[in-house]
Structure formats: C-alpha cells, structure tokens
Scaffold this motif. Structure first.
Motif, PDB file in Angstrom:
ATOM      1  N   TYR A 213       0.748  -1.272   0.074  1.00 50.66           N
ATOM      2  CA  TYR A 213       0.313  -0.399  -0.416  1.00 50.66           C
ATOM      3  C   TYR A 213       1.021   1.391  -0.382  1.00 50.66           C
ATOM      4  CZ  TYR A 213       1.122   0.185   5.001  1.00 50.66           C
ATOM      5  OH  TYR A 213       2.081   0.684   6.075  1.00 50.66           O
ATOM      6  N   GLY A 214       0.341   2.494  -0.765  1.00 54.33           N
ATOM      7  CA  GLY A 214       0.871   3.275  -1.011  1.00 54.33           C
ATOM      8  C   GLY A 214       0.879   4.401  -1.436  1.00 54.33           C
ATOM      9  N   ILE A 289      -8.633  -2.693   8.565  1.00 47.93           N
ATOM     10  CA  ILE A 289      -7.580  -1.559   7.991  1.00 47.93           C
ATOM     11  C   ILE A 289      -8.263  -1.224   7.442  1.00 47.93           C
ATOM     12  CG2 ILE A 289      -7.731  -2.642   5.726  1.00 47.93           C
ATOM     13  CD1 ILE A 289      -4.368  -1.623   7.742  1.00 47.93           C
ATOM     14  N   ALA A 290      -9.859  -1.568   6.924  1.00 43.11           N
ATOM     15  CA  ALA A 290     -11.208  -0.443   6.647  1.00 43.11           C
ATOM     16  C   ALA A 290     -11.239   0.673   7.028  1.00 43.11           C
ATOM     17  CB  ALA A 290     -12.226  -1.068   5.821  1.00 43.11           C
ATOM     18  N   ALA A 291     -11.446   0.553   8.581  1.00 39.70           N
ATOM     19  CA  ALA A 291     -11.839   1.342   9.722  1.00 39.70           C
ATOM     20  C   ALA A 291     -10.663   2.512   9.722  1.00 39.70           C
ATOM     21  CB  ALA A 291     -12.459   0.216  11.045  1.00 39.70           C
ATOM     22  N   ARG A 292      -9.505   1.611   9.917  1.00 49.56           N
ATOM     23  CA  ARG A 292      -7.959   2.460   9.843  1.00 49.56           C
ATOM     24  C   ARG A 292      -7.757   3.635   9.256  1.00 49.56           C
ATOM     25  NH1 ARG A 292      -2.418   0.912  12.652  1.00 49.56           N
ATOM     26  NH2 ARG A 292      -3.871  -1.065  13.786  1.00 49.56           N
ATOM     27  N   PRO A 333      11.436  -4.870   7.985  1.00 47.84           N
ATOM     28  CA  PRO A 333      10.409  -3.454   7.281  1.00 47.84           C
ATOM     29  C   PRO A 333      10.258  -2.094   8.392  1.00 47.84           C
ATOM     30  CG  PRO A 333       9.608  -5.742   7.383  1.00 47.84           C
ATOM     31  CD  PRO A 333       9.951  -5.725   7.817  1.00 47.84           C
ATOM     32  N   GLN A 334      10.349  -1.073   7.280  1.00 51.64           N
ATOM     33  CA  GLN A 334      10.857  -0.175   8.606  1.00 51.64           C
ATOM     34  C   GLN A 334       9.393   1.102   8.606  1.00 51.64           C
ATOM     35  OE1 GLN A 334      14.664   2.019   6.914  1.00 51.64           O
ATOM     36  NE2 GLN A 334      15.466  -0.732   6.921  1.00 51.64           N
ATOM     37  N   ASP A 339       2.381   4.967  10.672  1.00 52.03           N
ATOM     38  CA  ASP A 339       2.285   6.517   9.486  1.00 52.03           C
ATOM     39  C   ASP A 339       2.037   6.237   8.047  1.00 52.03           C
ATOM     40  OD1 ASP A 339       4.134   7.160  12.226  1.00 52.03           O
ATOM     41  OD2 ASP A 339       5.943   5.895  11.549  1.00 52.03           O
ATOM     42  N   GLY A 340       2.387   4.616   7.592  1.00 53.09           N
ATOM     43  CA  GLY A 340       2.411   4.211   6.390  1.00 53.09           C
ATOM     44  C   GLY A 340       0.795   5.549   5.678  1.00 53.09           C
ATOM     45  N   MET A 341       0.458   4.838   7.139  1.00 57.97           N
ATOM     46  CA  MET A 341      -1.785   5.335   6.486  1.00 57.97           C
ATOM     47  C   MET A 341      -1.929   6.986   6.555  1.00 57.97           C
ATOM     48  SD  MET A 341      -3.269   2.389   6.186  1.00 57.97           S
ATOM     49  CE  MET A 341      -4.672   2.600   6.809  1.00 57.97           C
ATOM     50  N   ALA A 342      -0.790   7.194   7.465  1.00 55.94           N
ATOM     51  CA  ALA A 342      -0.843   8.822   7.784  1.00 55.94           C
ATOM     52  C   ALA A 342      -0.575   9.424   6.288  1.00 55.94           C
ATOM     53  CB  ALA A 342      -0.474   9.680   9.158  1.00 55.94           C
ATOM     54  N   GLU A 343       0.708   9.011   5.595  1.00 57.22           N
ATOM     55  CA  GLU A 343       1.108   9.097   4.702  1.00 57.22           C
ATOM     56  C   GLU A 343      -0.276   8.936   3.874  1.00 57.22           C
ATOM     57  OE1 GLU A 343       4.924   9.225   1.922  1.00 57.22           O
ATOM     58  OE2 GLU A 343       4.542   7.226   2.092  1.00 57.22           O
TER      59      GLU A 343
END
Length: 371
Positions: A213-214, A289-292, A333-334, A339-343
C-alpha cells in the motif's frame, strides 16, 4: 553505474522501485504499456514517475519492444502483469497472455541477451490459504473451504474434528494452493523465470509480495489492492464493501519497504535462485484496516459494509513469515502501519477517484463468482 530495466515500471510498485534505485545511483529504464485500467484513457507518462526514468511505451508480449528495451541493460525487474484475483476468473485469456506469455517473451529475449540479475515480482496469492495451527499445536496446511460451508457463512477453516484452525506466519516452504487464474499466472511467472535463469546462468530471484500500500495506487481500478479500493469508496463517500465477515487476515506492507526489499534482492549475491516473502510479518483484519483508513481520512462516520458473501478465488488468512528475507537479504520493514497510513491519507486528500467497485461486484455476481 548500472542500468536497470523495470517492466511495468510506470506502475505503483515499479515507480517506487525506480525512485529507490535512482536514489542509490542506478540508471533506470521502464517498459510499460500504460494500460488504461491502471493509467487512464489518456495513457500518458505519469506525473509521479521520476524525471530520470527513461520510459519506453510498449507491450511486454511484443518481442521487438522487449528486445529493444533490453539494450544496454545490466539487470531486469519483471513487474509487468495484469493484477486482480476476481477479474482473472473471467478475463482468463488476457491474464494468461500478459502474465504467462509476457514472461515467456522476456525469457526468450534474456536467453539471447543475458543480464547480471533478474528479479521477478511474484505474489502471496499463490499460497492460497496460509499456514495454520490446530488446537493440538500441530502446524498444518489447510485445504480449500467447501462451497457448502461458505454458503452457510462458516468462514473459518477447520480440522478433521471440526475445530477451528488458527493462522500462523506463512513461510516460503508452504506448498502453493492456486485458487485463482491470477495466482496460477504468478506461480507460472515465478517458476518460468527461476527455471530459465538456472538453465542459462542468469541469477534470478523471486519476491512474493504481500499487500503493498502507499501513494500512487490506481484508485479508479476496482481490481487493484484492497486499500486502494477502500480509498476509492471513501473518497466518494461510499462505504468500503468487505466480503465474508471482515475478520479475514492479511499482511499490509508499505510500498517503500517493498522497494527496499527489491533493491536488496538485486544487490545480495546469496539471493540468486531463491524465493522470498516481502511483507510486514504482521496480520491485520480487513475490517480493521478499513476502519483505520476511514479514520485517517477523516471519514470515521462511514462504516464498512460487511457483505457476508464469498468471492471465488479468495482465501481466509495469510500473512508473511519474513525470517528468510531478514536473514539472507537483511530486509526489515521500516515503515510502521500508522505512519504509512497517515502518509497515504495525506496523498489521498489531493486525489480524485472514479468508484467502479459496484460495477465490478455486479460483474462478478452476474458470472456466479460470488456465493
């Protein structure tokens, strides 16, 4: 400075890999057909594609285009593929042409013009169900769920005594269980490249990507990654539609981690001839993950729609055992999920999407591919 060809290099993962490689001193050429389902009808160079990428517009099934793209290249990442479990179950010829024939065309070209390394994008979909543990503690490979079971909304896998099996991390040694034409084609890509690479001394690595994702996912493609599909729904103020009960588990990994894993596969001598999982190693339920995603997009009021239906080709649980990639590639994984979801949410704020999910679901239902 080495020159690298990425087939499918204008796409989501391919373009991020291009950034990663250019940032580490490589020259990058991309061969991409700019498929309208992914890139839109205009079929123009994506704005996000790094300016230093040499883009060649062409079909991976076109022998002349592939041979031309290989001129002066030291290594190849083979990412060109038709992607989508559901769509693959009725566009069988298309998926077989792009994924299987396209790989065969590339391999014939590489037999004539070998490279120092070939890395192929495989998929977690070829596992089918992941690995499980029985109540007695025995680790086992589960079979497919029966249609009768699924019609009764009994979603979980069970042992011979009827006890529910618990998912555990899935290693590369788990036997493939090919539940869709897409999964079959990815396994074919993987085996074709490894077999040919071994025969012709082309060091080859297969990477089994989990749910990447991203930014840059094709939001108007209803057959792309699940987070992009959910984002498309939410951008249009529609509820994400979730098959089964939403408690199925998947492994969501940042595209930046995927790109880093790809570069490590290119640069690690011991990786040749091997297969690696590239994931986060952390399970997440699809409903969570949908709710997030709704929360980080500021649309918490839009609750997921739980369909209570099964889609042919889907599996229940699968998440990655990444210990082999950690040990051999030095892959860790870093990007934290938060953080990834926020971006992702920040990028989505500037995007528009055509929501074609209902149309795609109706297509599957009309063909009897949902239960």
């Amino acid at each position: 400075m080495k020159k690298v060809l990425i087939t499918g290099g204008a796409g989501f993962i391919g373009s991020h890999l291009a950034d990663e490689l250019i940032g580490h001193g490589y020259q990058v050429r991309a061969l991409d057909s700019l498929n309208p389902q992914v890139h839109g009808d205009a079929r123009r160079r994506p704005d996000y594609l790094h300016r230093d990428v040499e883009l060649v517009v062409g079909d991976v099934c076109d022998k002349e285009a592939v041979e031309s793209a290989l001129e002066g290249v030291d290594a190849v990442f083979h990412f060109a593929a038709a992607v989508g479990v559901g769509q693959s179950m009725y566009e069988v010829a298309h998926y077989t042409r792009v994924n299987n024939l396209g790989t065969a065309v590339l391999m014939e070209a590489l037999i004539k013009k070998p490279v120092e390394r070939l890395v192929v994008a495989s998929s977690m979909s070829l596992y089918g169900e992941g690995l499980y543990r029985s109540p007695s503690g025995r680790v086992c490979e589960a079979g497919e769920r029966s249609l009768e079971q699924l019609r009764q909304a009994q979603w979980e896998l069970r042992d011979e005594e009827g006890a529910i099996l618990q998912p555990v991390p899935t290693p590369e040694s788990k036997s493939p269980t090919l539940a869709s034409i897409y999964a079959l084609s990815k396994y074919d890509q993987e085996r074709m490249t490894l077999i040919t690479g071994r025969a012709y001394q082309i060091p080859t690595v297969a990477l089994r990507f989990f749910n990447a994702y991203g930014p840059r996912q094709a939001l108007s493609n209803p057959y792309t990654g699940v987070l992009a599909i959910f984002a498309s729904r939410l951008l249009n103020d529609n509820a994400p539609a979730i098959f089964e009960d939403g408690l199925q588990q998947r492994d969501f990994v940042s595209v930046y981690d995927v790109a880093r894993g790809c570069r490590l596969a290119l640069e690690t001598p011991a990786a040749a001839g091997e297969v690696f999982n590239i994931g986060s190693g952390e399970p997440q339920t699809v409903s969570a993950i949908a709710a997030r995603l709704a929360r980080v997009m500021g649309k918490e009021e839009i609750q997921p729609q739980i369909l209570g239906k099964y889609r042919v080709g889907d599996i229940r649980h699968c998440y990655a055992d990444i210990s082999k990639a950690q040990r051999v590639l030095g892959y860790t994984p870093q990007v934290r999920l938060d953080d990834g979801m926020a971006e992702l949410a920040s990028w989505l704020a500037g995007q528009a999407a055509v929501d074609r999910v209902a149309q795609a679901s109706a297509e599957l239902s009309a063909r009897g591919l949902t239960v």
